[in-house]
Write a protein that holds these residues in place. Structure first.
Motif, PDB file in Angstrom:
ATOM      1  N   LEU A 101     -44.073  38.445  58.313  1.00 36.59           N
ATOM      2  CA  LEU A 101     -44.344  37.300  57.446  1.00 36.59           C
ATOM      3  C   LEU A 101     -45.098  36.165  58.136  1.00 36.59           C
ATOM      4  O   LEU A 101     -46.002  35.581  57.564  1.00 36.59           O
ATOM      5  N   TYR A 109     -34.724  40.035  49.927  1.00 37.14           N
ATOM      6  CA  TYR A 109     -34.942  38.634  50.313  1.00 37.14           C
ATOM      7  C   TYR A 109     -34.656  38.424  51.808  1.00 37.14           C
ATOM      8  O   TYR A 109     -35.464  37.836  52.525  1.00 37.14           O
ATOM      9  N   MET A 124     -37.380  37.215  54.323  1.00 35.48           N
ATOM     10  CA  MET A 124     -37.288  35.812  54.733  1.00 35.48           C
ATOM     11  C   MET A 124     -36.557  35.594  56.048  1.00 35.48           C
ATOM     12  O   MET A 124     -36.825  34.634  56.752  1.00 35.48           O
ATOM     13  N   ARG A 125     -35.597  36.445  56.357  1.00 39.52           N
ATOM     14  CA  ARG A 125     -34.828  36.257  57.595  1.00 39.52           C
ATOM     15  C   ARG A 125     -35.381  37.150  58.700  1.00 39.52           C
ATOM     16  O   ARG A 125     -35.634  36.705  59.808  1.00 39.52           O
ATOM     17  N   ASP A 126     -35.535  38.454  58.375  1.00 43.44           N
ATOM     18  CA  ASP A 126     -36.046  39.379  59.402  1.00 43.44           C
ATOM     19  C   ASP A 126     -37.574  39.316  59.461  1.00 43.44           C
ATOM     20  O   ASP A 126     -38.167  39.889  60.375  1.00 43.44           O
ATOM     21  N   LEU A 127     -38.186  38.668  58.504  1.00 46.43           N
ATOM     22  CA  LEU A 127     -39.647  38.476  58.411  1.00 46.43           C
ATOM     23  C   LEU A 127     -40.413  39.788  58.256  1.00 46.43           C
ATOM     24  O   LEU A 127     -41.624  39.830  58.448  1.00 46.43           O
ATOM     25  N   ASN A 128     -39.708  40.863  57.892  1.00 48.56           N
ATOM     26  CA  ASN A 128     -40.360  42.167  57.770  1.00 48.56           C
ATOM     27  C   ASN A 128     -40.765  42.399  56.319  1.00 48.56           C
ATOM     28  O   ASN A 128     -40.071  43.055  55.543  1.00 48.56           O
ATOM     29  N   THR A 159     -40.591  28.972  56.390  1.00 48.00           N
ATOM     30  CA  THR A 159     -41.106  30.342  56.447  1.00 48.00           C
ATOM     31  C   THR A 159     -42.066  30.598  55.290  1.00 48.00           C
ATOM     32  O   THR A 159     -43.154  31.137  55.472  1.00 48.00           O
ATOM     33  N   SER A 187     -46.064  31.030  55.787  1.00 48.02           N
ATOM     34  CA  SER A 187     -46.619  32.355  55.487  1.00 48.02           C
ATOM     35  C   SER A 187     -47.754  32.235  54.467  1.00 48.02           C
ATOM     36  O   SER A 187     -48.611  33.096  54.384  1.00 48.02           O
ATOM     37  N   ALA A 225     -32.766  36.027  62.865  1.00 51.73           N
ATOM     38  CA  ALA A 225     -32.239  37.257  62.268  1.00 51.73           C
ATOM     39  C   ALA A 225     -30.975  37.709  62.999  1.00 51.73           C
ATOM     40  O   ALA A 225     -30.018  38.162  62.361  1.00 51.73           O
ATOM     41  N   ASP A 255     -27.921  36.001  61.750  1.00 53.28           N
ATOM     42  CA  ASP A 255     -27.431  36.566  60.482  1.00 53.28           C
ATOM     43  C   ASP A 255     -26.611  37.842  60.706  1.00 53.28           C
ATOM     44  O   ASP A 255     -25.618  38.071  60.024  1.00 53.28           O
TER      45      ASP A 255
END
Lengths: 299, 435
Positions: free
Chosen positions: A46, A258, A262-266, B82, B86, B398, B401
């Protein structure tokens, strides 16, 4: 000069009128969908400014062998079945109840429909207060079952959390589907119902043998929309997990998409899951439509 | 006809060629042109008031600069940034903690500070302002990409009155070990049946790598190996930690959980809902603003971050550092003004300390009488000396999380720590392998 008939001219105006909708659909629905499908073949991140690398079907292979994805599918299936069945059944029952009342029809419809106009965020926040250990949820259930001091762990226990999210969803959307049933029932010709009464049908027989068969198109529409909306449900699960509820029991595919994006950007893997969800929704819709086409009742 | 068409096409291509040409002629920076800077920062009423006042002073001195100052809930900032970046629509200036901003720095989204822009002769002159390690998370390939706004470590806040009512002397009986924390919590907790009405202590749940990782490190465990290739080192430490969390949760000793009111908020209100919580120096300013009676009562104190009884090393709660960063995708003149504004605001470190209780990690501030006069600042400094920056990396967001999901599995679902460890290791290893 080429001859043009009145039908053809009318059709041309038809094209003019649908063009804005088609253009908007192409720009904001079809293009993003095709773009998402294209992204699935790359390793797109992302925030990265570097060009993504082509990886073929590697993202599909990863997702389809990922334990987390299948857990998400399970959570989605539980939520969808838990929400879509009561939504379809209870909205039909409420629709029938409302249309058979002589008084207070509008008030009942208003009362049931009100939660549907609340934003999902507000609805989730209201229910967060209810599900607080010292909130109304525990107080009400403990009063009902005479079990003082029991914490039902609405937001922490695996099963209770799933029940909580389903409860909110059904509470929020039942009014919407009830109104659709009320409209469907109102469309049934009065003469057909009167004929049933003259032929000596009881109230139950009228419902089961006359109203229900004639409501099949409405039931099909309600069940498809309720199923698709349940599969797409996101905000309640998202808010609950933001406020400390465990992720796994409510990690539906949309929430997984999501978080992956948004978190892992994958973004590529998120697109794979989106595409799989879209495919699943399309197949389920076609199956539901085919199953209803077989026995259409016309009087 | 064909000839005319060819001529038309050649003319059109010639006209369009400059648009695809690479490189832009160098233009001298015009710093006198009007500039509008957008700042995105997290909500903090006290800080907002101070920063708006500082911005007014800055724009009065530099009339060509206007500033749009926007605040957002802290939990939303990461996602907003983010999404915005992006789409190449990030704000000109923004702030976030080390765990979040690292990925923006590594991916080239932020501006490298040119010392000349803020009137310094070299980068060393800037780095020399700060305590060792304070700039680590914003240093990349020889450049500095951010300036610290706040430097926060967690120490333990204790409500003396609740201790007294339970027959304890807070000054002597405060918890020194995690075993003490659990034992005291069992003593101080109040319940109506299973429903907790007062917690003894509760954790600061969203901050998993800040709050929980030091507990594992005390026992000799590591999140990622030193070479950055292997996830989860020291199984014994992790298993002990997950077992502790399982005991803490509703399926264990039922001492608290993440769905209750945030402990620090409950602590400040002093409504007999919690006896101990963790927070940083800034919490005292919030307490003073929310509940001045309690703040002035002398009925609370701050003690060091607990250690395990069998700790292999002394590690205090990790230090979270929030940095102000500048968008690297905006025109250079705008970057210059953005850095100047950031430098101007942050140069008022004593105002941040006295008005908002935010500590900037500068030698100047730590040596100041103002800092020494802050209640319990010595306790926080004592812990800081035993702490490191919260884990930061391009995958740290990440990882936090995944850590959250693992703690929840043990604590809320009562899963076997060995099983939790297997899933957690796989999740973190996956993130490492994707890099």
């Amino acid at each position: 000069m080429k001859y043009t008939g009145i039908e053809k001219r009318k059709a041309r105006w038809g094209y003019v009128f649908v063009t804005p909708a088609v253009v908007l659909f192409l720009m904001f629905s079809l293009y993003p969908m095709l773009n998402a499908l294209y992204n699935t073949f790359f390793n797109m991140k992302l925030l990265s400014l570097k060009p993504p690398k082509f990886v073929g079907l590697a993202n599909y292979a990863y997702i389809l062998t990922s334990e987390a994805f299948w857990k998400s599918m399970k959570a989605t299936a539980i939520f969808t079945l838990g929400a879509f069945i009561p939504l379809t059944v209870f909205s039909l029952v409420l629709g029938l109840y409302i249309t058979t009342r002589n008084r207070g029809q509008k008030a009942l419809q208003l009362m049931l429909y009100t939660p549907a106009i609340l934003s999902s965020v507000v609805a989730a926040l209201i229910w967060m207060l209810i599900f607080d250990p010292r909130g109304l949820g525990n107080a009400f259930v403990n009063f009902l079952f005479q079990t003082p001091g029991i914490n039902h762990n609405w937001l922490t226990d695996h099963i209770m959390l799933q029940i909580s999210t389903i409860t909110i969803y059904v509470w929020k959307y039942i009014g919407y589907f009830t109104i659709i049933y009320v409209t469907g029932i109102a469309k049934i010709p009065q003469s057909t119902l009167e004929a049933a009464t003259i032929d000596g049908a009881s109230a139950m027989q009228t419902v089961m043998r006359v109203i229900m068969p004639l409501l099949k198109p409405t039931t099909m529409m309600v069940s498809i929309v309720a199923m698709l909306n349940s599969l797409k449900s996101f905000s309640t699960q998202y808010l609950f997990t933001q406020r400390g509820a465990p992720l796994e029991p409510v990690n539906v595919v949309t929430l997984n998409i999501y978080n992956t994006a948004m978190r892992d950007l994958n973004i590529s893997r998120a697109c794979v899951m989106s595409f799989l969800l879209f495919f699943m929704m399309m197949v389920l819709t076609l199956v539901r439509m085919k199953s209803s086409e077989r026995d259409v009742t016309v009087y | 006809m064909k000839k005319a068409m060819w001529i038309y096409l050649i003319v059109m291509m010639a006209l369009l060629m400059p648009l695809s040409a690479k490189g832009v002629p160098e233009v001298a920076l015009d710093l006198s042109a009007p500039v509008k800077l957008t700042i995105w920062t997290h909500e903090d009423a006290n800080r907002t008031k101070l920063e708006k006042q500082l911005i007014s002073e800055f724009t009065a001195k530099n009339p060509n600069v206007t500033v749009d100052y926007q605040t957002y809930p802290s939990g939303k900032m990461r996602e907003l940034l983010t999404v915005a970046f992006s789409a190449n629509q990030g704000p000109d200036i923004f702030n976030q903690s080390q765990s979040v901003i690292r990925q923006f720095v590594v991916e080239g989204r932020t501006s490298a500070l040119n010392p000349a822009w803020i009137g310094e002769k070299s980068l060393k002159a800037i780095t020399d302002r700060y305590l060792p390690g304070a700039l680590e998370a914003v240093e990349f390939e020889g450049g500095v990409y951010g300036m610290p706004l706040e430097y926060t470590n967690l120490s333990l806040f204790v409500n003396k009155q609740i201790f007294r009512e339970a027959g304890l002397d807070a000054e002597k009986d405060y918890p020194k070990t995690w075993e003490d924390v659990m034992a005291l919590s069992e003593k101080l907790v109040l319940r109506n049946g299973e429903i907790i009405t007062r917690r003894g202590f509760d954790f600061r749940y969203p901050s998993y790598t800040m709050q929980f990782l030091p507990m594992v490190e005390q026992l000799g465990g590591q999140l990622i190996s030193d070479d950055g290739k292997k996830a989860i080192i020291g199984d014994e430490a992790w298993l002990k930690f997950f077992e502790y969390m399982r005991q803490w949760g509703p399926k264990g000793k039922n001492l608290g959980g993440p769905t209750y009111v945030a402990p620090r908020t409950a602590f400040d209100l002093n409504k007999n809902e919690i006896a101990m919580s963790e927070s940083g120096i800034y919490q005292m300013a919030r307490m003073k603003s929310v509940n001045p009676t309690f703040y002035n009562s002398g009925d609370w104190m701050v003690v060091p971050y607990p250690q395990w009884a069998d700790a292999k090393q002394e590690v205090a709660g990790a230090i979270a550092c929030h940095y102000y960063l500048v968008n690297g995708q905006i025109p250079e003149a705008k970057q210059v003004w953005a850095w100047r504004l950031v430098d101007f605001m942050l140069s008022h470190s004593e105002d941040y300390l006295t008005q908002v209780n935010l500590v900037q990690p500068t030698y100047k501030l730590f040596a100041s009488e103002t800092f020494k006069a802050i209640p319990y600042s010595a306790v926080f400094v004592h812990d800081m000396e035993r702490a490191e920056l919260v884990y930061y990396d391009d995958i740290s967001s990440a990882v936090n999380d995944k850590f959250k999901a693992a703690v929840e599995a043990a604590m809320l679902q009562g899963e076997d720590p060995a099983k939790v460890l297997v899933s957690f290791r796989k999740a973190v290893q996956d993130l490492i392998d994707q890099r």
